[in-house]
Design a protein around this motif. Structure first.
Motif, PDB file in Angstrom:
ATOM      1  N   THR B 386       0.817  -1.220   0.000  1.00 37.58           N
ATOM      2  CA  THR B 386       0.000   0.000   0.000  1.00 37.58           C
ATOM      3  C   THR B 386       0.846   1.264   0.000  1.00 37.58           C
ATOM      4  N   ASN B 387       2.141   1.118  -0.233  1.00 36.16           N
ATOM      5  CA  ASN B 387       3.009   2.293  -0.233  1.00 36.16           C
ATOM      6  C   ASN B 387       3.794   2.380  -1.530  1.00 36.16           C
ATOM      7  N   ALA B 388       3.574   3.423  -2.274  1.00 33.39           N
ATOM      8  CA  ALA B 388       4.331   3.632  -3.500  1.00 33.39           C
ATOM      9  C   ALA B 388       5.701   4.192  -3.136  1.00 33.39           C
ATOM     10  N   GLY B 389       6.597   4.210  -4.071  1.00 32.34           N
ATOM     11  CA  GLY B 389       7.858   4.905  -3.874  1.00 32.34           C
ATOM     12  C   GLY B 389       8.927   4.123  -3.144  1.00 32.34           C
ATOM     13  N   VAL B 390       8.671   2.868  -2.779  1.00 34.98           N
ATOM     14  CA  VAL B 390       9.681   2.091  -2.070  1.00 34.98           C
ATOM     15  C   VAL B 390      10.874   1.810  -2.991  1.00 34.98           C
ATOM     16  N   LYS B 393      12.979   4.924  -3.496  1.00 31.82           N
ATOM     17  CA  LYS B 393      13.779   5.229  -2.311  1.00 31.82           C
ATOM     18  C   LYS B 393      14.994   4.295  -2.223  1.00 31.82           C
ATOM     19  N   LEU B 394      14.768   2.999  -2.520  1.00 33.05           N
ATOM     20  CA  LEU B 394      15.862   2.015  -2.496  1.00 33.05           C
ATOM     21  C   LEU B 394      16.937   2.361  -3.509  1.00 33.05           C
ATOM     22  N   PHE B 395      16.503   2.624  -4.754  1.00 28.09           N
ATOM     23  CA  PHE B 395      17.464   2.884  -5.823  1.00 28.09           C
ATOM     24  C   PHE B 395      18.240   4.167  -5.537  1.00 28.09           C
ATOM     25  N   THR B 396      17.549   5.165  -4.987  1.00 30.83           N
ATOM     26  CA  THR B 396      18.203   6.433  -4.669  1.00 30.83           C
ATOM     27  C   THR B 396      19.291   6.230  -3.615  1.00 30.83           C
ATOM     28  N   VAL B 431      20.769   1.013   3.057  1.00 35.26           N
ATOM     29  CA  VAL B 431      19.335   0.760   2.899  1.00 35.26           C
ATOM     30  C   VAL B 431      18.667   0.688   4.275  1.00 35.26           C
ATOM     31  N   HIS B 432      19.345   0.017   5.213  1.00 37.71           N
ATOM     32  CA  HIS B 432      18.809  -0.100   6.570  1.00 37.71           C
ATOM     33  C   HIS B 432      18.561   1.291   7.165  1.00 37.71           C
ATOM     34  N   THR B 433      19.512   2.202   6.934  1.00 35.85           N
ATOM     35  CA  THR B 433      19.368   3.574   7.435  1.00 35.85           C
ATOM     36  C   THR B 433      18.285   4.329   6.667  1.00 35.85           C
ATOM     37  N   ALA B 434      18.304   4.193   5.343  1.00 35.70           N
ATOM     38  CA  ALA B 434      17.368   4.957   4.511  1.00 35.70           C
ATOM     39  C   ALA B 434      15.918   4.649   4.868  1.00 35.70           C
ATOM     40  N   PHE B 435      15.651   3.440   5.281  1.00 34.71           N
ATOM     41  CA  PHE B 435      14.271   3.066   5.588  1.00 34.71           C
ATOM     42  C   PHE B 435      13.949   3.180   7.081  1.00 34.71           C
TER      43      PHE B 435
END
Lengths: 451, 451
Positions: B386-390, B393-396, B431-435
């Protein structure tokens, strides 16, 4: 097609190389046109290692769980042996005691066989496979639990399978060439016995001969199984243990099956230790066994009135100790007191002493003496039945060697004496010579150079 | 009375001391008023040692015999564990896979469970005993033979028993505190996940998380078993793996049963790594897994005509290799050729290369490239639905860290990327930090100070 049951002990399957060597021997037996069932022990010292582990966990392991633990040992050796045989291009299948139908009572650690239903073993043979069965282990139907047969269990497994499958012969493989007239490590001129009756074998085993377990011999005797005790390191004929009721033809057939192309009762001049007269006439003496594992307890100052001996041995019986020889001295008329001595395994000594001491006032004896420096020598031979003078000859030989006799006990085919422990090996050598058992050459104790 | 199934792995029962420690924990669970069933693995490295032995005997052990051999391992650990418990004054009974009713198909070494009939286990519980069951092993009814379940078999045994006995909870004991948002050895600020759905857990396990085996999670999911993954070295609450269809009350009850007196979802301020919002709202991301065990094969110059991909993967399927990600480049219009890349376990690499090479002219590709220096990172979370943009965010996050993405694959609740092997740990951290998964404190990786 003949059916051969073979038993290999732990030292024959101690490592991967030994297992491959045993596998080769099994395959050769199969290739010679026989059906083959193998009972195998756990590898080398692995049973002792498992016992150690159990005792690290608890001083008194629960018997059901100890059996579960120990049966892992044969599971390992039998699976490795089966895969070794399969890798040689022959079909083989391993079976646990339960799968092989070794049905026992529920006494963990010392279960008795109550039935043998080797349906899966028979099926495997019918499909051309070699069946490898875990020695030592069984299964109780009532509880559904795994059991073990106790000391000598793998020999018993082999004999029980041979009986149930109506095998032609049961071969017990070991690291010596067979049963000797005496322990060759003590008596260098001891010679291998070619044939011995199961009755004589029973007496030898009960009196310290280590190669065969008494229980397996009893089972073989009761079920008419012919045993062939032989070395796993060569192809020599070993010792045939025959049932007294077996016909000469049955025994000869078993020997032929077991030895394959080896001539039966060869008079090979290169094998001078083979006594040619053994086939002609039953020898007076089959062999001499010694035993240093026993101790002597003397109950001193027992009132010489009826029922006292019974009272004492009822107390001892409650401990489960296995009493061997019993001697009661003539009572001294002046005191009305007598001494009673008996021998028992050293391992039972402390328990029996403690139990008797607790009942001292009840029984009314003066004191207990414990002596664990005794040695036992037993002379065994069915020929004693019809030959007088055997005892006299024995006692004379010992007397001339300066060896003192402390206790004497006899059966129809056996005479046992107790001496000091440190004289028993000398006693063994002089008795062996006195009865003409010495071979012409020194025995080869270990032929372990492979084949 | 609640019923708890506990699973202990080989490292928890590596020696006599560990076995006694585990026995104490089991007894405490029993004393807390629960019925207890334990699935146990073989001690420490003993399975590897048995495998070594087998390979000393033959390079390719017969599968039936290999299973017979390996099952000796749990037989030893379960018997020792049962005797340890009995020595503490509690009744315990060990059961082999066969005795516990783990009925499987006949595929030796990788048998699948077809039925679980734990009648003897149930009887033992009814009689007040603790039941100890051998993990990893089963029994095929058709052949009467012993089987093993393959990798992760003991986890599967535990879950299957929990399902068949309708246990309240299945506790998987390990040497870490539970499932972490990432491998704490790589990401020091990874935090323990309090709850995770079995669907998410499946994705994490399939993508490299080592604590739970995917097969056990699948089984738990299918049968509605609530898992509690926790440390055998402390009493902390670990990670609850719940079925999406379970009610909140069922899950809470399982947690209560498993943790005994420990407050459910405690907000203990001394445990700051526990994220309070996890109970309020489903987190976007459950965790991040990495996997360095895979390699990439690229089939270069494949004619871009219908059916070619199917042809290639039919050839690969015949080897039994487990293909993971597949990427097909856009065909170059000028040549009409395309490249197809896929990842697979390194252990399958050589077989697949050989098989494909043999069919090269048939398929008509130009060449094969093999690359075993790849790393895979997978981001898992049911919240992705239900969340777009994951993905963005990962690729960035990876781009900003200078990490190149070589392949991408997505499912409804997972995004996986392949990078160079030597960048995957950096990727994991960023990735752990970004999320927003970093906890406030560094994770304690090993709490192994006993209790």
């Amino acid at each position: 097609m003949s059916l051969i049951v073979q038993k290999y002990g732990g030292s024959s399957v101690a490592d991967a190389e030994s297992i491959k060597r045993v596998a080769k021997r099994i395959v050769e037996t199969r290739k010679a046109g026989n059906e083959v069932v193998v009972a195998v022990s756990a590898m080398g010292d692995s049973t002792d290692e498992l016992l150690d582990l159990a005792h690290q966990v608890t001083p008194i392991p629960a018997p059901r769980e100890l059996d579960m633990l120990l049966t892992a040992g044969e599971r390992i050796s039998m699976a490795l042996l089966a895969m070794a045989i399969k890798s040689m291009g022959h079909d083989a299948r391993s079976f646990t005691g339960s799968q092989a139908g070794m049905i026992t009572d529920a006494r963990h650690g010392q279960a008795r066989i109550v039935d043998v239903t080797p349906g899966r073993v028979r099926d495997a043979l019918d499909e051309g496979a070699i069946a490898i069965v875990a020695g030592f282990q069984g299964f109780n139907r009532g509880t559904g639990d795994i059991t073990t047969l106790g000391r000598g269990g793998s020999d018993t497994t082999a004999v029980a399978l041979a009986a149930a499958l109506d095998a032609d012969v049961c071969e017990i493989y070991t690291d010596v060439d067979g049963i000797y007239t005496a322990d060759p490590r003590v008596v260098p001129r001891a010679h291998k016995i070619d044939r011995i009756s199961s009755e004589e074998m029973l007496e030898l085993a009960a009196n310290g001969a280590k190669v065969l377990y008494i229980r397996a011999v009893e089972y073989a005797r009761r079920h008419g199984v012919t045993l062939h005790v032989r070395s796993s390191f060569n192809n020599n004929e070993g010792t045939i243990v025959y049932n007294e009721s077996a016909t000469e033809e049955t025994i000869a057939a078993a020997v032929r099956t077991s030895t394959g192309t080896i001539p039966v009762q060869s008079s090979d001049p290169s094998n001078p230790t083979q006594k040619s007269e053994t086939t002609v006439e039953e020898p007076l003496i089959a062999g001499v066994a010694t035993d240093l594992s026993e101790a002597k307890i003397t109950v001193v100052g027992v009132p010489d009135i009826p029922g006292k001996a019974a009272q004492i041995f009822n107390i001892v019986a409650k401990t489960g100790a296995n009493i061997d020889m019993i001697v009661q001295n003539v009572s001294a008329a002046s005191t009305g007191l007598t001494d009673i001595s008996f021998t028992l395994p050293k391992s039972d000594g402390q328990t029996v002493l403690t139990t008797l001491t607790a009942e001292q006032s009840e029984v009314g004896f003066a004191s207990l003496q414990y002596d664990d420096q005794i040695g036992k020598l037993a002379l065994v031979g069915a020929g004693m039945r019809t030959n007088a003078g055997v005892s006299a000859k024995l006692f004379t030989a010992l007397y001339e060697a300066g060896i003192n006799i402390e206790m004497i006990s006899t059966s129809e085919i056996r005479i046992s004496v107790v001496t000091r422990a440190d004289t028993v090996n000398d006693a063994l050598r002089v008795v062996h010579t006195a009865f003409g058992l010495d071979g012409d050459e020194e025995a080869v104790v270990h032929a372990g150079t492979g084949r």
